[in-house]
Design a protein around this motif. Structure first.
Motif, short mmCIF file in Angstrom:
data_model
loop_
_atom_site.label_atom_id
_atom_site.label_comp_id
_atom_site.label_asym_id
_atom_site.label_seq_id
_atom_site.Cartn_x
_atom_site.Cartn_y
_atom_site.Cartn_z
N GLY A 152 0.81 -1.21 0.00
CA GLY A 152 0.00 0.00 0.00
C GLY A 152 0.84 1.26 0.00
N LYS A 153 0.21 2.36 -0.31
CA LYS A 153 0.88 3.67 -0.34
C LYS A 153 0.12 4.61 0.59
N ILE A 154 0.84 5.21 1.54
CA ILE A 154 0.24 6.19 2.44
C ILE A 154 0.13 7.51 1.69
N ILE A 155 -1.08 8.03 1.59
CA ILE A 155 -1.33 9.30 0.90
C ILE A 155 -1.24 10.47 1.87
N ASP A 156 -1.84 10.29 3.06
CA ASP A 156 -1.88 11.38 4.03
C ASP A 156 -2.19 10.79 5.41
N THR A 157 -1.85 11.53 6.44
CA THR A 157 -2.17 11.14 7.82
C THR A 157 -2.60 12.39 8.57
N GLY A 158 -3.26 12.18 9.69
CA GLY A 158 -3.65 13.33 10.48
C GLY A 158 -4.23 12.93 11.82
N GLU A 159 -4.59 13.94 12.57
CA GLU A 159 -5.17 13.73 13.89
C GLU A 159 -6.46 14.52 13.98
N THR A 160 -7.37 14.02 14.79
CA THR A 160 -8.65 14.69 15.00
C THR A 160 -9.19 14.24 16.36
N VAL A 161 -10.39 14.63 16.66
CA VAL A 161 -11.07 14.19 17.88
C VAL A 161 -12.44 13.67 17.46
N ILE A 162 -12.77 12.47 17.94
CA ILE A 162 -14.09 11.87 17.66
C ILE A 162 -14.72 11.55 19.00
N ASP A 163 -15.89 12.10 19.25
CA ASP A 163 -16.62 11.90 20.50
C ASP A 163 -15.71 12.18 21.72
N ASN A 164 -15.01 13.28 21.65
CA ASN A 164 -14.12 13.74 22.73
C ASN A 164 -12.96 12.80 23.02
N VAL A 165 -12.58 11.99 22.06
CA VAL A 165 -11.45 11.07 22.19
C VAL A 165 -10.47 11.37 21.06
N ASP A 166 -9.17 11.47 21.39
CA ASP A 166 -8.16 11.70 20.36
C ASP A 166 -8.18 10.56 19.35
N ALA A 167 -8.07 10.92 18.09
CA ALA A 167 -8.08 9.94 17.01
C ALA A 167 -7.01 10.31 16.00
N SER A 168 -6.49 9.28 15.33
CA SER A 168 -5.56 9.48 14.21
C SER A 168 -6.16 8.81 12.99
N TRP A 169 -5.80 9.31 11.81
CA TRP A 169 -6.31 8.69 10.60
C TRP A 169 -5.20 8.51 9.58
#
Length: 163
Positions: A98-115
């Motif tokens: 696979g090839k990683i296109i992009d990554t990031g961080e966010t918050v979902i339902d007040n919990v830290d998340a990465s994508w």
């Protein structure tokens, strides 16, 4: 006197049962609830439940059958961090071609998340990872590269709630 106590006890039990029933929140239309696994997620209108691959709790597919979103929950050691999980998944994605296109961080339902947004074969995949207690929750959204509607996939992921 015994009968009166029994009547009072029964009334108290009945009232508590009614009050407990009144406290349950109404279910939101179009939202999938899994109390046993501790989450809910809302899928767009017209999306249908599909057979889930091994390890995936629930999968829904688009009406055209060109996209799907699934949820996983995996127990991990208390020491395993979200950052470690993401690093491992980046490495694993590359390892399987696979090839990683992009990554990031966010918050979902007040919990830290990465994508991670990646291409794997003919598919584009966006996966969100969250750690809550000793579990990693993953939301996996995939579609054919030409049919990947990223905004809708992100919207589904943001609808995730811990229940």
């Amino acid at each position: 006197m015994q009968l009166r106590r029994m009547t009072v006890l029964c009334m108290a039990l009945l009232i508590s049962c009614v009050l407990i029933g009144c406290n349950s929140t109404p279910k939101e239309s179009g939202r999938y609830y899994n109390k046993g696994k501790g989450f809910s997620i809302k899928f767009p209108e017209g999306w249908k439940k599909q057979k889930s691959p091994r390890g995936v709790i629930i999968t829904f597919g688009s009406p055209e059958d060109t996209a799907s979103v699934g949820v996983q929950k995996q127990k991990v050691s208390p020491q395993q961090t979200l950052a470690y999980t993401v690093k491992f998944m980046k490495s694993y994605t590359r390892k399987i071609g696979g090839k990683i296109i992009d990554t990031g961080e966010t918050v979902i339902d007040n919990v830290d998340a990465s994508w991670l947004l990646s291409d794997l074969g003919s598919e584009t995949i966006i996966t969100y990872y969250m750690k809550k207690d000793d579990y990693i929750y993953s939301i996996l959204a995939s579609a054919a590269k030409d049919d990947f509607y990223e905004d809708e996939m992100r919207s589904i992921a943001r609808s995730f709630r811990f229940e």
